[in-house]
Motif scaffolding. Structure first.
Motif, PDB file in Angstrom:
ATOM      1  N   THR A 188      51.391 -31.371  24.988  1.00  0.00           N
ATOM      2  CA  THR A 188      51.852 -29.990  25.130  1.00  0.00           C
ATOM      3  C   THR A 188      51.701 -29.479  26.560  1.00  0.00           C
ATOM      4  O   THR A 188      52.097 -28.357  26.859  1.00  0.00           O
ATOM      5  CB  THR A 188      51.054 -29.051  24.201  1.00  0.00           C
ATOM      6  OG1 THR A 188      49.660 -29.142  24.522  1.00  0.00           O
ATOM      7  CG2 THR A 188      51.274 -29.418  22.736  1.00  0.00           C
ATOM      8  N   MET A 189      51.121 -30.305  27.419  1.00  0.00           N
ATOM      9  CA  MET A 189      50.922 -29.904  28.813  1.00  0.00           C
ATOM     10  C   MET A 189      51.668 -30.842  29.742  1.00  0.00           C
ATOM     11  O   MET A 189      52.069 -31.944  29.358  1.00  0.00           O
ATOM     12  CB  MET A 189      49.433 -29.921  29.163  1.00  0.00           C
ATOM     13  CG  MET A 189      48.603 -28.852  28.499  1.00  0.00           C
ATOM     14  SD  MET A 189      46.913 -28.881  29.147  1.00  0.00           S
ATOM     15  CE  MET A 189      46.274 -27.373  28.460  1.00  0.00           C
ATOM     16  N   TYR A 190      51.806 -30.395  30.963  1.00  0.00           N
ATOM     17  CA  TYR A 190      52.403 -31.259  31.976  1.00  0.00           C
ATOM     18  C   TYR A 190      51.445 -32.416  32.253  1.00  0.00           C
ATOM     19  O   TYR A 190      50.229 -32.289  32.078  1.00  0.00           O
ATOM     20  CB  TYR A 190      52.688 -30.473  33.258  1.00  0.00           C
ATOM     21  CG  TYR A 190      53.757 -29.426  33.060  1.00  0.00           C
ATOM     22  CD1 TYR A 190      55.107 -29.796  32.999  1.00  0.00           C
ATOM     23  CD2 TYR A 190      53.432 -28.083  32.909  1.00  0.00           C
ATOM     24  CE1 TYR A 190      56.096 -28.841  32.785  1.00  0.00           C
ATOM     25  CE2 TYR A 190      54.413 -27.119  32.699  1.00  0.00           C
ATOM     26  CZ  TYR A 190      55.742 -27.516  32.637  1.00  0.00           C
ATOM     27  OH  TYR A 190      56.722 -26.571  32.417  1.00  0.00           O
ATOM     28  N   VAL A 191      51.974 -33.548  32.686  1.00  0.00           N
ATOM     29  CA  VAL A 191      51.178 -34.752  32.927  1.00  0.00           C
ATOM     30  C   VAL A 191      50.034 -34.465  33.897  1.00  0.00           C
ATOM     31  O   VAL A 191      50.216 -33.782  34.908  1.00  0.00           O
ATOM     32  CB  VAL A 191      52.079 -35.878  33.471  1.00  0.00           C
ATOM     33  CG1 VAL A 191      51.244 -37.098  33.846  1.00  0.00           C
ATOM     34  CG2 VAL A 191      53.131 -36.254  32.434  1.00  0.00           C
ATOM     35  N   ASN A 192      48.846 -34.968  33.558  1.00  0.00           N
ATOM     36  CA  ASN A 192      47.624 -34.856  34.363  1.00  0.00           C
ATOM     37  C   ASN A 192      47.050 -33.439  34.422  1.00  0.00           C
ATOM     38  O   ASN A 192      46.175 -33.157  35.248  1.00  0.00           O
ATOM     39  CB  ASN A 192      47.836 -35.385  35.790  1.00  0.00           C
ATOM     40  CG  ASN A 192      48.172 -36.864  35.805  1.00  0.00           C
ATOM     41  OD1 ASN A 192      47.660 -37.633  34.993  1.00  0.00           O
ATOM     42  ND2 ASN A 192      49.047 -37.271  36.716  1.00  0.00           N
ATOM     43  N   SER A 193      47.510 -32.546  33.560  1.00  0.00           N
ATOM     44  CA  SER A 193      46.994 -31.170  33.558  1.00  0.00           C
ATOM     45  C   SER A 193      45.530 -31.094  33.177  1.00  0.00           C
ATOM     46  O   SER A 193      44.831 -30.148  33.545  1.00  0.00           O
ATOM     47  CB  SER A 193      47.812 -30.306  32.595  1.00  0.00           C
ATOM     48  OG  SER A 193      49.104 -30.078  33.093  1.00  0.00           O
TER      49      SER A 193
END
Length: 196
Positions: free
Chosen positions: A58-63
């Motif tokens: 549900t988040m951008y990569v590496n968030s």
């Protein structure tokens, strides 16, 4: 044994029924942002053993490098599709796989990351005496946890000092009184809370 048979049967049936939804969600995630449709995170399970918990991303990569806690439903790290998945708890559906393979149960204390488990008192560590669950009474009570944290001047401190002890207290109460009928009640209460 009864609980494990319940978990296997229900997770297997649910995975078959929800397979088309899994595919649609995965496509939506891939179209909306770069990266895998799924997200894996190390969590602490029964007897302190770590396992990989599955979620829809549900988040951008590496968030997650910016912090383990999600602060508010409008956290800048959450994708457009991720917002809706979180709102209706659809991001948690892949944990049916964790239930099927035996890392988790449908009902039990939500599994925590090692960072916070390391802060548990000896009494609180008793929550690790049972398999973690997809839902529990604490999950229902803190359904809007992200928004609660967003209203704090120090979200992590509030999480550690207030929310974690409150959750563990409810979990220990569950452990002392658990049975299949209570599990069904918690599952139904969770579904009802999602659609309120």
């Amino acid at each position: 044994m009864v609980k494990r048979l319940f978990d296997i049967s229900l997770s297997f049936i649910a995975l078959i029924i929800l397979l088309p939804l899994f595919i649609l969600i995965a496509i939506a995630i891939k179209v909306n942002s770069r990266g895998s449709a799924f997200y894996k995170q190390a969590r602490v399970g029964k007897d302190g053993n770590e396992f990989e918990l599955f979620k829809f991303r549900t988040m951008y990569v590496n968030s997650d490098r910016a912090g383990l806690l999600t602060i508010g439903s409008k956290d800048y790290r959450i994708t457009g599709v991720g917002y809706w998945l979180r709102k209706y708890k659809l991001d948690e559906l892949p944990q049916l796989l964790n239930v099927l393979i035996g890392d988790m149960s449908f009902v039990g204390p939500r599994p925590e990351v090692r960072k916070y488990v390391n802060l548990y008192t000896p009494t609180q560590l008793r929550v690790l005496s049972v398999k973690p669950g997809v839902t529990d009474w604490a999950s229902i009570k803190y359904f809007d946890e992200n928004d609660i944290l967003a209203g704090s001047d120090d979200p992590e401190d509030m999480y550690i000092r207030v929310i974690v002890p409150s959750k563990i207290s409810k979990n220990l109460e569950y452990i002392d009184n658990q049975d299949i009928l209570m599990d069904l009640k918690i599952i139904l209460s969770t579904i009802k809370r999602i659609f309120q």
